[in-house]
Design an enzyme around this catalytic site. Structure first.
Site, mmCIF file in Angstrom:
data_model
loop_
_atom_site.group_PDB
_atom_site.id
_atom_site.type_symbol
_atom_site.label_atom_id
_atom_site.label_comp_id
_atom_site.label_asym_id
_atom_site.label_seq_id
_atom_site.Cartn_x
_atom_site.Cartn_y
_atom_site.Cartn_z
ATOM 1 N N TYR A 486 0.844 -1.206 0.000
ATOM 2 C CA TYR A 486 0.000 0.000 0.000
ATOM 3 C C TYR A 486 0.875 1.250 0.000
ATOM 4 C CZ TYR A 486 -3.773 3.237 1.036
ATOM 5 O OH TYR A 486 -4.666 4.277 0.974
ATOM 6 N N SER A 566 -6.440 1.100 -4.376
ATOM 7 C CA SER A 566 -6.527 2.529 -4.094
ATOM 8 C C SER A 566 -5.147 3.163 -4.259
ATOM 9 C CB SER A 566 -7.105 2.752 -2.693
ATOM 10 O OG SER A 566 -7.502 4.082 -2.515
ATOM 11 N N ASP A 649 -17.780 3.798 -7.543
ATOM 12 C CA ASP A 649 -16.667 4.238 -6.704
ATOM 13 C C ASP A 649 -16.604 5.762 -6.736
ATOM 14 O OD1 ASP A 649 -14.361 4.735 -5.322
ATOM 15 O OD2 ASP A 649 -13.146 3.262 -6.386
ATOM 16 N N HIS A 684 -15.796 1.635 -3.687
ATOM 17 C CA HIS A 684 -14.367 1.559 -3.412
ATOM 18 C C HIS A 684 -14.004 0.287 -2.652
ATOM 19 C CE1 HIS A 684 -10.510 3.474 -3.614
ATOM 20 N NE2 HIS A 684 -10.320 3.389 -2.313
#
Length: 721
Positions: A486, A566, A649, A684
């Site tokens: 991430y 993301s 989203d 999302h």
């Protein structure tokens, strides 16, 4: 009963060529119209031929048609993957266990979610007393035929007589807030619209506080910038139009405001932010004097310089965690009864960052991260350590909520090979007892969970978790590996259970999770080391993780897949551009792909804290250098890429993924496919129904397995006592 993962004679074959004779190379992509948009930005011409794909599918027939044609090609491709059926069946089996949410007590009632296994959403239950009979309170599985309407946040009133809850439809960040009578199950007429990024907090039993944005213009629900966040009070039995404004900042429309109420109901705390950074201003409202002072607030913290998070209050004393003068956080207090209130240190900064804190039974429970794994300690209110809460191995703990006058709290503990078990903890005695433990169809001992440290490009030492079948780890065999990361927004990755990841490992592969810079695993410095001008460190850390896995013989050179969502989708896109030779395949999920325009939609403007400002030349040049959309290397052999997004989203709008995929498909990137999978009635990630989550996970896993040489169909999972 558990499952013996493999027959005695089963061996997993890791082949350099596909297990099927079916040609799975890049298909003929749908035609995508190229526009003629070219802009000169800071002296550089920047083409944006697919800008028309930024339009919402609800407002553009052309975009909707493009989505339909892309999905048709992708669906046909995914249907032919040899491992798809295996992953779908096994992930479904691994999902199918009873799981509980952490109980919350109000009055004599206990509220918690429970999913029987494959329910699309988790119903909410209540008990009168801890050992009372369970009663269904809310069943979101009945709210929509497709299972895509979810229960969002919820909080019971102080005496447990009423329930405040929010409804999330189709994955959007927008919420509708409702109120229920707990005894009768009757839903009141009260209805709150256009709430987003909001906490829910009762003020006594008569009303509640929430945050909302102004109603967007028609047709702009899923794309318009979110500005002018405001906090309101709603009195039960009144229309939303009569709600009282509690706090706003009309001169600073970019600020967000959330509000919490202390457990004793005396203090309301307004926390304001300007972006995603943990830099806040804090106001306190004395609710005991609301009749005389209304919603008058007293500034506690000004300047947007540090993180401040309310733990709770004891009378006039408020307890917070903060990173002011403590990059790894400490606990402080302030007594509002003093003539000149001053902050006092209660628990000093340690060598590990604080992940959370609560006040229960006259004690502070503080959760720390030790190399990205949980530890927790109990302190008295003067900051003296009483004891450590013991956990079993590398894992993640969460919860510890409760009341200042009660010794009871609940927490969950999980790891890569163990779904969350719910414990009841007695603060007075230090005893943990099981409230709910999952019964799973596998033996956790069949899996190896280890943590290693590797060196990044600039010499930084980075931790990484590696999960394998115990026999694979013992053999030392290099196997197809899925690397996840991430690296942003001060978010820490910690051990947790995932049916799709475990299925990958059961199939004979390895799963690795790298705790790269940009996260919060080591406090403020770790976050700062991976944002703004330092963003390249994130990509270097992730690339170094892949190189380490190959060098150490965890994975073969042609067996490494990468995944992120993301900000992690941005990560996958950036490293695929920078090192296409290193990775066999990748999944970029709901990613931020256009770094030159991300701040123009919905919540994108908040992300400037991590990414910088596209309208400032210094920041723009940094963004331009790594933006996934703008750095695709034409004519170079790329990994097989599956881009995933959803039409609802409104956090990272799907136009990011649409434009990126169109550019990939046009660039001539070799024989491996670059496809996009676009989910409908999903957002999302939160609120996604179980059946959609399983289908998506099976598609992704089968795609990555094919291109890394993982063949789960050769693994015989037999049931045994």
């Amino acid at each position: 009963m558990h499952r013996n993962l493999f027959a005695a004679t089963a061996a997993v074959a890791f082949l350099a060529t596909p297990a099927s004779a079916q040609d799975m190379s890049a298909p003929d992509y749908p035609e995508t119209r190229r526009g003629e948009v070219v802009e000169t930005i800071f002296g550089e011409e920047v083409a944006d031929p697919y800008r028309w794909l930024e339009e919402d599918t609800r407002n553009s027939a052309e975009v909707a048609d493009w989505v339909e044609r892309q999905n048709a090609v992708t669906d046909l491709y995914l249907e032919q993957l040899p491992a798809r059926a295996w992953f779908n069946e096994r992930i479904s089996q691994l999902y199918n266990y009873e799981r509980f949410g952490i109980p919350v007590s109000r009055g004599n009632r206990y509220f918690y979610t429970r999913n029987s296994g494959l329910q699309n959403q988790s119903p909410l239950y209540v008990r009168d007393g801890l050992d009372g009979e369970e009663r269904l309170l809310l069943d979101p599985t009945t709210w929509a035929d497709d299972g895509a309407t979810a229960l969002g946040g919820w909080v019971a009133s102080p005496d447990g007589s009423k329930l405040l809850y929010s409804v999330q439809d189709g994955g959007t960040d927008w919420r509708t807030i409702r109120v229920m009578d707990v005894a009768t199950g009757t839903v009141a007429e009260d209805e709150i619209k256009w709430s987003k990024f909001s906490g829910l907090a009762w003020v006594g039993e008569e009303g509640f506080i929430y945050s909302r944005f102004p109603e967007p213009e028609e047709g702009a629900d899923f794309q318009a910038l979110n500005l002018n966040h405001q906090v309101y009070y709603h009195a039960l039995g009144t229309p939303q139009s009569e709600d009282e404004l509690v706090f706003s900042s009309p001169d600073f429309p970019e600020r967000n405001h959330s509000l919490g109420v202390s457990d004793d109901g005396r203090w309301a705390i307004v926390t304001s932010s300007t972006g995603t950074d943990s830099r806040y201003e804090v106001q306190a409202i004395d609710l005991s004097r609301r009749d005389a002072l209304g919603w008058t607030s007293v500034p506690l913290v000004t300047g947007f310089e540090h993180s401040w998070s309310l733990i709770d209050s004891v009378g006039s004393k408020l307890f917070f965690t903060t990173n002011m003068d403590a990059p790894l956080y400490r606990v402080v207090s302030i007594d509002m009864a003093d003539a000149n209130p001053q902050w006092q240190e209660v628990i000093a900064e340690r060598e590990q960052p604080i992940a959370g804190a609560s006040l229960v039974g006259g004690h502070l429970i503080v959760d720390y991260l030790e190399d990205a794994s949980s530890s927790a300690y109990v302190f008295d209110l003067e900051g003296n350590q009483v004891r450590e809460i013991e956990f079993a191995g590398l894992g993640s703990a969460g919860g510890f909520g409760g009341h200042g006058d009660s010794d009871e709290t609940f927490y969950t503990y999980s790891s890569f090979n163990q779904p969350g078990t719910i414990y009841r903890y007695d603060v007075a005695t230090g005893e943990s007892t099981v409230f709910a433990a999952p019964e799973v169809g596998f033996d956790p001992a069949d899996f190896s969970v280890e943590q290693r440290f590797y060196t990044s490009r600039d010499g930084t030492r980075v931790p990484m978790f590696i999960v394998r079948r115990a026999d694979v780890a013992a053999s030392g065999e290099a196997v197809p590996t899925l690397l996840y990361g991430y690296g942003g927004f001060d978010i820490s990755l910690t051990p947790g259970f995932s049916p799709s990841r475990l299925a990958w490992v059961e199939a004979g592969g390895a799963f690795a999770m790298a705790n790269i810079r940009g996260g919060g695993e080591y406090g403020r410095a770790w976050h700062d080391g991976g944002r703004r001008a330092n963003k390249q460190n994130v990509f270097d850390d992730f690339i170094a993780a892949g190189e380490y896995l190959i060098a150490e013989g965890i994975t073969p050179e042609d067996g490494l897949a990468i995944q992120g969502g993301s900000n992690g989708g941005l990560l996958v896109g950036a490293v695929a551009n920078q090192r296409p030779d290193l990775f066999a395949a990748g999944n970029a999920a709901v990613g931020v792909m256009d770094m030159l325009r991300f701040d123009r939609w919905t919540a994108g403007r908040y992300w400037v804290d991590d990414y910088g400002y596209p309208d400032r030349e210094e920041d723009w040049r940094i963004l331009r250098a790594y933006s996934p959309l703008h750095n695709i290397r034409r004519g170079v052999d790329y990994p097989a890429l599956l881009v995933t997004t959803a039409d609802t989203d409104d956090r990272v709008v799907p136009g990011h993924s649409f434009k990126y995929t169109a550019a990939l498909q046009e660039a001539g990137l070799g024989e491996r496919p670059q496809l996009i999978r676009i989910e409908t009635r999903a957002g999302h990630g939160s609120g996604k129904p179980t059946d959609k989550a399983i289908e998506e996970a099976a598609d992704i896993s089968a795609f990555l397995a094919y291109w890394t040489g993982l063949h789960p169909e050769t693994v015989n999972i037999q049931e045994s006592e």
